[in-house]
Design an enzyme around this catalytic site. Structure first.
Site, PDB file in Angstrom:
ATOM      1  N   LYS A   1      -6.381   3.654  -7.977  1.00 37.63           N
ATOM      2  CA  LYS A   1      -4.985   4.101  -7.907  1.00 37.63           C
ATOM      3  C   LYS A   1      -4.750   4.838  -6.593  1.00 37.63           C
ATOM      4  CE  LYS A   1      -1.478   6.665 -10.599  1.00 37.63           C
ATOM      5  NZ  LYS A   1      -1.220   7.482 -11.798  1.00 37.63           N
TER       6      LYS A   1
ATOM      7  N   SER B   1       2.443   5.887 -14.985  1.00 32.41           N
ATOM      8  CA  SER B   1       2.545   5.644 -13.557  1.00 32.41           C
ATOM      9  C   SER B   1       1.430   4.774 -12.976  1.00 32.41           C
ATOM     10  CB  SER B   1       2.558   6.966 -12.801  1.00 32.41           C
ATOM     11  OG  SER B   1       1.307   7.621 -12.946  1.00 32.41           O
TER      12      SER B   1
ATOM     13  N   SER C   1       0.088   8.521 -18.265  1.00 32.25           N
ATOM     14  CA  SER C   1       0.090   7.515 -17.205  1.00 32.25           C
ATOM     15  C   SER C   1      -1.142   6.614 -17.157  1.00 32.25           C
ATOM     16  CB  SER C   1       0.261   8.189 -15.837  1.00 32.25           C
ATOM     17  OG  SER C   1       1.577   8.621 -15.666  1.00 32.25           O
TER      18      SER C   1
END
Lengths: 103, 507
Positions: free
Chosen positions: B80, B155, B179
Site C-alpha cells: 500500500k 482505503s 480499511s
C-alpha cells in the site's frame, strides 16, 4: 440533543479553513458548509452518552514512556533528506518570506 | 495446469524452496499478469519491474548458494502506498506527495524485504487512507475484479484488488477504521487488522495515530498468517509498539484448518446484525449461514450485547479527523512534496495555504476542518473529550463480552461492493460502510475478515465478509476460527475467487 447544536455557518467554515491553512475557494465554501454541518449533526449524538464519570481513553493499549540509551547514531545523509524538498539553497530548505510587509 | 500467478503464497514459497520453480519465474508471471489485467483493475500506482526482478534474482542466488530461505522467500507482494519505501515513489494517494521518493524504509517494508519477499510495487488507496472506496485517490479509482464498474472498498482498495485479481498473492494494507477488513470483504479475500501496537507504525504516513495499524491481505487465512508473522513484533522505532512478541498466528491458522471448533464460544454481536435496519438482506443471509457453519464445527453460539457500539461511528468520526488535522499539519510545502505560489509575492503562510489547497482532495479537507473544529477551545470537551470517553465504554463492552465468549462475530460491512460514483456526493453514506469495523478499531482489538458467501441482491454475485474479533494480543483466535470457517466454506462451496467471471481470472 443534536437539534440544539447551532448550525455551522459559511463564515465559520471560512474561519476553520483559515485556521487549517487551506486557501479554499468560494465554491468549496458553499459545498463544505453544507457537508460539514451534516457530518457534525451526525456525530453530535456523541453528547447523548452519559459519560461524566468515565475516564477518557487516548490509546487502546496502555502506554508507558519509552526510553532508549543515549547513544549517537548515524542520521540520514543531508543530500538524501534535501532531495525531496521543493526548494533547496546552500544545503538547506529554502522557505518563502516569513514576515509579511505589514510586519 | 495451474498457472504460477494462481498459486497461493504458501504453495509458491514451497515450490521455490524445492526448486520446482525459480523466484524469477514467479515474479515474471505476476508482472505479466499485471500487464494483462491492471489496465482494467488499476490496483497499482507504481510497478517496480526492475527492483522486483532483482529481488527475485537475489532469492534464487541465495537458494543456489545453499542458504536457508524464509517461509515466504521469493513470494511477490503489493505494498500500500501509505507505507514508505526507500527509492520507490510514495504518495499516500495524494497529489501533495506526487513524485516524492522516501530516503528511508518503514519497518514493515524492511521486514518484508528482509524476509526475501518480492515487492512488485505500490498500490492505490484513498488519499491519506481517508475513505471506504478508493475513489478518494488523487490519481484514479481502482476497479473491483468481481465487477469492474464497482469499487474495491477502501482505503486499501488497491492492495485488496491486486490480491483478488491474482496480480499478487499477498499485499499489505493499513486499517484505521476498517480499511483492511472492508476491502477484503468486498473483494472476496482475507484481511486482518492486528492488535494495535502489534505491527510497527514507523514509516507509515500517519492518518490517525491512535488507530492506524498495518496488516496482511491474502487469498487464504494461512497466507495472511504467514505475512502477519513477518511484519509483527516489537520495534524500538515506534513508541506505541507492544514490547512483547505476539501469539503464533501461523500455528493457529494450521490448527483451525483442521476444522474443529469444539469448546470455542462465539458471540454474535446483537448491535452489528442489522436490527435497526441499514444492512443488506443478502449480507445478513450470508452472515446467518456462516454462524450456522461455525456451530456445525462445534462452536457454541451465544448472542452478546455491546450497547455502546452504537456510538462507535460518532466517536470515530471525531477522533480520526481530530488526529488527522494534527498529523497532516506536516504537509507545509517546506520539507517534501508540493509547493504552490512561491513567486516572491507570497509569505510562507500564504504558500502553505495555497499548497494545501491544491495538494489535498475534498475528503482530506473536510476531515481536517472537522478535526480543527472538534479540537477548538469551547468544543474540545463536547466533541473530542466525549469521544474519548465513549472509546472507554466501547472497550468495556468488549471486555465484558470476552468474559463470556472467545471471539465475537458480525458481518464485516453492511453492504456488498457498490458502484463507482454511487456514494461520493454524500460523505455520511460513505462513512456507514465502516459501521461494523469501527468498534475493534476504537478498542485496538484484532479482527479478521474472511469470505463467507455471495450476494446477488444488487446485481451480479458479489462477496460478503465474516468479521471475527478477539481480545487484544489474541490475534491467534481470529486466525484459528477464520481458518476453520474457510475450510468448511471451501469444502461446501469451492474456492470463492473461482467464481469471478470478469478478467478471465481463474480456471
Amino acid at each position: 440533543m443534536s437539534d440544539e447544536r447551532p448550525t455551522l455557518t459559511r463564515d465559520e467554515v471560512a474561519h476553520l479553513a483559515q485556521l487549517a491553512r487551506l486557501a479554499v475557494t468560494d465554491d468549496e465554501l458553499d459545498l463544505f458548509a453544507g457537508q460539514l454541518d451534516v457530518i457534525l449533526g451526525a456525530v453530535a449524538r456523541i453528547g447523548d452518552v452519559a459519560a461524566a464519570d468515565i475516564p477518557p481513553t487516548s490509546h487502546a493499549v496502555p502506554l508507558q514512556n519509552v526510553f532508549r540509551a543515549d547513544e549517537v547514531r548515524p542520521s540520514l545523509p543531508r543530500e538524501d533528506v534535501l532531495a525531496g524538498a521543493p526548494a533547496v539553497e546552500d544545503s538547506r530548505f529554502r522557505v518563502p518570506q516569513i514576515l509579511g510587509e505589514e510586519e | 495446469m495451474t498457472q504460477l500467478h494462481e498459486l497461493d503464497a504458501a504453495s509458491t514459497a514451497a515450490a521455490i524452496a524445492s526448486g520446482e520453480v525459480s523466484a524469477i519465474e514467479v515474479t515474471q508471471a505476476h508482472l505479466d499478469r499485471i500487464t494483462a489485467v491492471d489496465g482494467d483493475v488499476r490496483a497499482f500506482l507504481h510497478v517496480d519491474t526492475e527492483g522486483a526482478l532483482a529481488a527475485a534474482n537475489a532469492v534464487d542466488e541465495q537458494r543456489s548458494a545453499g542458504a536457508a530461505l524464509g517461509p515466504l522467500a521469493g513470494v511477490p507482494l503489493a505494498m500500500k502506498d501509505v507505507v514508505v519505501t526507500k527509492g520507490l515513489p510514495t504518495t499516500s494517494g495524494s497529489k501533495i506527495l506526487e513524485g516524492w521518493v522516501p530516503p528511508y524504509d518503514a519497518t514493515v517494508t524492511r521486514r518484508v524485504l528482509d524476509a526475501g519477499i518480492v515487492m512488485l510495487g505500490k498500490t492505490n488507496m484513498d488519499e491519506f487512507a481517508m475513505g471506504s472506496s478508493t475513489e478518494n485517490s488523487a490519481y484514479h479509482p481502482t476497479h473491483n475484479p468481481w465487477d469492474l464498474s464497482r469499487v474495491p472498498g477502501g482505503s486499501s482498495g488497491g492492495s485488496a484488488a491486486a490480491v483478488a485479481a491474482f496480480e499478487a498473492p499477498l499485499s499489505i494494507g493499513t486499517d484505521t477504521g476498517g480499511s483492511i477488513r472492508q476491502p477484503a470483504a468486498v473483494t472476496g479475500i482475507v484481511g486482518h487488522k492486528p492488535t494495535y501496537g502489534a505491527v510497527s507504525r514507523y514509516g507509515l504516513i500517519a492518518f490517525s495515530s491512535s488507530l492506524d495499524q498495518a496488516g496482511p491481505f491474502g487469498r487464504t487465512v494461512l497466507d495472511a498468517a504467514l505475512l502477519h508473522e513477518v511484519i509483527a513484533g516489537p520495534d524500538p522505532l515506534d513508541s506505541t509498539s507492544i514490547p512483547q512478541p505476539g501469539p503464533d498466528v501461523v500455528a493457529a491458522a494450521r490448527q483451525g484448518a483442521r476444522g474443529d471448533l469444539a469448546g470455542v464460544r462465539v458471540g454474535v454481536v446483537r448491535e452489528l446484525t442489522g436490527a435497526g435496519g441499514g444492512y443488506q438482506q443478502g449480507v445478513l443471509d450470508c452472515f446467518r449461514a456462516a454462524v450456522d457453519t461455525l456451530a456445525g464445527l462445534g462452536a457454541e453460539i451465544v448472542e452478546v450485547s455491546c450497547p455502546n457500539f452504537d456510538y462507535a461511528l460518532a466517536a470515530y468520526y471525531l477522533i480520526a479527523p481530530s488526529e488527522c488535522s494534527s498529523n497532516l499539519a506536516r504537509f507545509d510545502g517546506v520539507r517534501y512534496g508540493l509547493r504552490v505560489g512561491d513567486d516572491g509575492s507570497h509569505s510562507l503562510e500564504e504558500v502553505m495555504s495555497l499548497t494545501r489547497e491544491q495538494g489535498f482532495g475534498a475528503e482530506v479537507k473536510r476531515r481536517i476542518m472537522i478535526g480543527t473544529y472538534a479540537l477548538s477551545s469551547g468544543y474540545y470537551d463536547a466533541y473530542y473529550g466525549q469521544a474519548q470517553k465513549v472509546r472507554t465504554l466501547i472497550a468495556r463492552d468488549f471486555a465484558a463480552a470476552f468474559t463470556a465468549v472467545d471471539v465475537l462475530v458480525s458481518p464485516t460491512s453492511p453492504f456488498v461492493a457498490f458502484g463507482i460514483g454511487e456514494r461520493v456526493a454524500d460523505p455520511m453514506a460513505m462513512y456507514v460502510n465502516d459501521l461494523c469495523t469501527l468498534p475493534a478499531s476504537l478498542a485496538g482489538t484484532p479482527a479478521i475478515s474472511v469470505p463467507c458467501g455471495l450476494s446477488d441482491e444488487t446485481g451480479p454475485a458479489l462477496p460478503v465478509g465474516l468479521q471475527i474479533m478477539a481480545p487484544a494480543m489474541a490475534d491467534d483466535r481470529c486466525y484459528r476460527v477464520g481458518a476453520a470457517f474457510e475450510a468448511a466454506y471451501t469444502a461446501a462451496n469451492g474456492f470463492i475467487l473461482k467464481q469471478i467471471s470478469q478478467l478471465g481470472a481463474v480456471r
